[in-house]
Design a protein around this motif. Structure first.
Motif, mmCIF file in Angstrom:
data_model
loop_
_atom_site.group_PDB
_atom_site.id
_atom_site.type_symbol
_atom_site.label_atom_id
_atom_site.label_comp_id
_atom_site.label_asym_id
_atom_site.label_seq_id
_atom_site.Cartn_x
_atom_site.Cartn_y
_atom_site.Cartn_z
ATOM 1 N N ILE A 115 0.760 -1.208 0.060
ATOM 2 C CA ILE A 115 0.063 -0.010 0.024
ATOM 3 C C ILE A 115 0.782 1.304 -0.020
ATOM 4 C CG2 ILE A 115 -1.516 1.374 1.356
ATOM 5 C CD1 ILE A 115 -3.060 -1.167 2.063
ATOM 6 N N PHE A 116 2.006 1.097 0.772
ATOM 7 C CA PHE A 116 2.751 2.399 0.771
ATOM 8 C C PHE A 116 3.679 2.568 -0.352
ATOM 9 C CE2 PHE A 116 1.406 2.531 5.340
ATOM 10 C CZ PHE A 116 1.290 3.743 5.632
ATOM 11 N N TYR A 117 4.043 1.424 -0.811
ATOM 12 C CA TYR A 117 5.076 1.337 -1.733
ATOM 13 C C TYR A 117 4.607 1.821 -3.250
ATOM 14 C CZ TYR A 117 8.941 -0.550 -4.596
ATOM 15 O OH TYR A 117 10.074 -0.622 -5.622
ATOM 16 N N LEU A 118 3.180 1.796 -3.274
ATOM 17 C CA LEU A 118 2.670 2.127 -4.580
ATOM 18 C C LEU A 118 3.354 3.628 -4.654
ATOM 19 C CD1 LEU A 118 -1.018 1.192 -4.253
ATOM 20 C CD2 LEU A 118 0.695 0.315 -6.168
ATOM 21 N N TYR B 49 4.959 9.745 -4.426
ATOM 22 C CA TYR B 49 5.084 10.209 -3.350
ATOM 23 C C TYR B 49 4.785 11.597 -3.091
ATOM 24 C CZ TYR B 49 6.792 10.925 1.279
ATOM 25 O OH TYR B 49 6.921 11.480 2.712
ATOM 26 N N VAL B 50 5.615 12.598 -3.863
ATOM 27 C CA VAL B 50 5.450 13.924 -3.565
ATOM 28 C C VAL B 50 4.286 14.572 -3.898
ATOM 29 C CG1 VAL B 50 6.437 16.271 -4.467
ATOM 30 C CG2 VAL B 50 8.126 14.478 -4.140
ATOM 31 N N ASP B 51 3.345 13.980 -5.119
ATOM 32 C CA ASP B 51 2.104 14.509 -5.347
ATOM 33 C C ASP B 51 1.254 14.123 -4.004
ATOM 34 O OD1 ASP B 51 2.890 15.578 -7.853
ATOM 35 O OD2 ASP B 51 2.592 13.304 -8.707
ATOM 36 N N TRP B 52 1.408 12.977 -3.580
ATOM 37 C CA TRP B 52 0.483 12.394 -2.595
ATOM 38 C C TRP B 52 0.408 13.256 -1.303
ATOM 39 C CZ3 TRP B 52 2.186 8.615 1.355
ATOM 40 C CH2 TRP B 52 1.098 8.156 2.105
ATOM 41 N N ILE B 53 1.751 13.499 -0.907
ATOM 42 C CA ILE B 53 1.979 14.195 0.365
ATOM 43 C C ILE B 53 1.674 15.868 -0.002
ATOM 44 C CG2 ILE B 53 3.533 12.835 1.413
ATOM 45 C CD1 ILE B 53 5.562 15.086 0.610
ATOM 46 N N THR B 54 1.247 16.348 -1.114
ATOM 47 C CA THR B 54 0.753 17.628 -1.284
ATOM 48 C C THR B 54 -0.835 17.561 -1.852
ATOM 49 O OG1 THR B 54 1.488 17.421 -3.826
ATOM 50 C CG2 THR B 54 2.913 18.533 -2.068
ATOM 51 N N ILE C 182 -0.365 -5.474 15.794
ATOM 52 C CA ILE C 182 1.250 -5.617 15.833
ATOM 53 C C ILE C 182 1.973 -5.366 14.499
ATOM 54 C CG2 ILE C 182 3.119 -6.755 16.733
ATOM 55 C CD1 ILE C 182 1.094 -8.509 18.364
ATOM 56 N N ASN C 183 1.578 -5.961 13.589
ATOM 57 C CA ASN C 183 2.351 -5.998 12.375
ATOM 58 C C ASN C 183 2.077 -4.894 11.582
ATOM 59 O OD1 ASN C 183 3.683 -8.257 13.725
ATOM 60 N ND2 ASN C 183 3.534 -9.688 11.743
ATOM 61 N N LEU C 184 0.888 -4.245 11.473
ATOM 62 C CA LEU C 184 0.506 -3.296 10.549
ATOM 63 C C LEU C 184 1.165 -2.123 10.843
ATOM 64 C CD1 LEU C 184 -1.635 -2.487 8.471
ATOM 65 C CD2 LEU C 184 -3.101 -1.744 10.349
ATOM 66 N N PRO C 185 1.409 -1.515 11.778
ATOM 67 C CA PRO C 185 2.376 -0.385 11.983
ATOM 68 C C PRO C 185 3.790 -0.813 11.776
ATOM 69 C CG PRO C 185 1.620 -0.821 14.242
ATOM 70 C CD PRO C 185 0.834 -1.843 13.361
ATOM 71 N N LEU C 186 4.090 -1.889 12.215
ATOM 72 C CA LEU C 186 5.563 -2.430 12.030
ATOM 73 C C LEU C 186 6.071 -2.397 10.596
ATOM 74 C CD1 LEU C 186 8.294 -3.567 12.832
ATOM 75 C CD2 LEU C 186 7.445 -5.632 12.750
ATOM 76 N N GLY C 187 4.914 -2.855 9.655
ATOM 77 C CA GLY C 187 5.361 -2.994 8.306
ATOM 78 C C GLY C 187 5.271 -1.500 7.716
ATOM 79 N N ALA C 188 4.392 -0.513 8.022
ATOM 80 C CA ALA C 188 4.623 0.659 7.859
ATOM 81 C C ALA C 188 5.919 1.546 8.101
ATOM 82 C CB ALA C 188 3.264 1.703 8.441
ATOM 83 N N ILE C 189 6.461 1.211 9.308
ATOM 84 C CA ILE C 189 7.670 1.791 9.657
ATOM 85 C C ILE C 189 8.746 1.345 8.636
ATOM 86 C CG2 ILE C 189 9.365 1.744 11.390
ATOM 87 C CD1 ILE C 189 7.278 1.684 13.510
ATOM 88 N N LEU C 190 8.677 -0.161 8.363
ATOM 89 C CA LEU C 190 9.868 -0.703 7.809
ATOM 90 C C LEU C 190 9.928 -0.104 6.461
ATOM 91 C CD1 LEU C 190 9.445 -4.334 8.705
ATOM 92 C CD2 LEU C 190 11.219 -2.668 9.274
ATOM 93 N N ILE C 191 8.564 -0.202 5.663
ATOM 94 C CA ILE C 191 8.787 0.474 4.119
ATOM 95 C C ILE C 191 8.929 1.996 4.042
ATOM 96 C CG2 ILE C 191 6.125 1.141 4.182
ATOM 97 C CD1 ILE C 191 8.519 -0.442 1.229
ATOM 98 N N ASN C 192 8.596 2.811 5.135
ATOM 99 C CA ASN C 192 9.051 4.197 4.992
ATOM 100 C C ASN C 192 10.220 4.605 5.430
ATOM 101 O OD1 ASN C 192 6.313 5.469 3.956
ATOM 102 N ND2 ASN C 192 5.420 4.697 5.912
ATOM 103 N N VAL C 193 11.081 3.630 6.265
ATOM 104 C CA VAL C 193 12.251 3.888 6.520
ATOM 105 C C VAL C 193 13.327 3.417 5.286
ATOM 106 C CG1 VAL C 193 14.192 3.046 7.813
ATOM 107 C CG2 VAL C 193 12.088 3.529 8.888
ATOM 108 N N PHE C 194 13.167 2.052 4.675
ATOM 109 C CA PHE C 194 13.857 1.657 3.706
ATOM 110 C C PHE C 194 13.448 2.093 2.312
ATOM 111 C CE2 PHE C 194 14.505 -1.155 7.250
ATOM 112 C CZ PHE C 194 15.861 -1.176 7.520
ATOM 113 N N ARG C 195 12.137 2.356 2.187
ATOM 114 C CA ARG C 195 11.341 2.595 0.793
ATOM 115 C C ARG C 195 11.843 1.634 -0.229
ATOM 116 N NH1 ARG C 195 13.961 8.671 0.889
ATOM 117 N NH2 ARG C 195 13.441 9.194 2.821
ATOM 118 N N ASN C 196 12.085 0.326 0.107
ATOM 119 C CA ASN C 196 12.374 -0.842 -0.563
ATOM 120 C C ASN C 196 11.620 -1.980 -0.313
ATOM 121 O OD1 ASN C 196 13.753 -3.159 -1.709
ATOM 122 N ND2 ASN C 196 15.387 -1.708 -2.228
#
Length: 246
Positions: A71-74, A81-86, A149-163
């Motif tokens: 969901i985040f990697y899209l 990403y930049v369009d999304w946050i604006t 438990i794993n939902l926020p963990l997954g969000a942290i990982l993808i937004n830290v590594f972006r990979n």
């Protein structure tokens, strides 16, 4: 918020990854449903459910992390990403919208898994209604805790590594570590292990920890604290200004 969530659902509408992850979560259920067809013997309800639960507890935490990742990697893979946050919304609303959509999709997966499992067990095994109730509590309790438990963990990982690959590898490593520690006597200090053992409690106290009252209190307390920390960390980490935004 509803507008943002609707936007996220539209983005995921044609995502093949959601379907593939649903099939991944169904693998242990389907495999164990086929056991009576391959091995002709009398099975009790728990004879089929216990190995199914063990295998499901390996796959489902990984499914939660991978779905959250997709969901985040899209935004990263499509270069949006930049369009999304604006959009004009606060960043905490953007991440909460994605997490909410991920949670709803995962709950939908759980419902499908539960229906397939319950119908299959009901057809194959003629257990009592109380036995099916205990199995239902076990399955739902475990699934909900793993999502939280794993939902926020997954969000942290993808937004830290972006990979997505790095996040998936970390998810697999966590899955292996969790499998190794499932029987650990100190497992009630580890939320994912505690969730696994708590899911077995409706079946039999012998599957839970020694001194159930103490470990239940400590385990739930630690799990709730970790959930709160992960959720807060996910929102805080995403809300910070990052290099990609400069």
């Amino acid at each position: 918020m509803l507008t943002l969530m609707n936007s996220e659902f539209i983005k995921m509408k044609h995502s093949l990854s959601t379907v593939l992850l649903l099939l991944l979560a169904l693998i242990p259920i389907v495999i164990n449903m086929s056991r009576p067809l391959m091995v002709k013997q009398n099975y009790s309800l728990f004879d089929l459910y216990f190995p199914m639960y063990n295998q499901y507890s390996l796959f489902f935490p990984l499914v939660v992390i991978l779905l959250t990742t997709s969901i985040f990697y899209l935004e990263y893979s499509n270069g949006t990403y930049v369009d999304w946050i604006t959009y004009g919304y606060a960043k905490w609303k953007l991440i909460v919208a994605k997490l909410s959509v991920a949670a709803l999709l995962l709950l939908g997966m759980c419902l499908v898994n539960y229906i397939v499992m319950t119908v299959g067990l009901f057809v194959i095994i003629h257990g009592t209604y109380f036995e099916f109730f205990r199995v239902s509590v076990s399955f739902v309790l475990y699934s909900l805790l793993v999502i939280l438990i794993n939902l926020p963990l997954g969000a942290i990982l993808i937004n830290v590594f972006r990979n997505a690959i790095v996040t998936a590898v970390i998810g697999i490593v966590c899955m292996v570590i969790n499998a190794i520690l499932m029987a650990a006597p100190f497992g009630y200090y580890i939320p994912t292990v505690f969730a696994y053992r708590l899911g077995l409690l409706p079946l039999s106290k012998s599957y839970f920890f020694a001194n159930p009252n103490l470990t239940l209190t400590v385990g739930m307390s630690v799990t709730v604290i970790v959930m709160a920390i992960l959720g807060s960390a996910a929102v805080w980490q995403f809300s910070r200004r990052r290099k990609i935004e400069n």
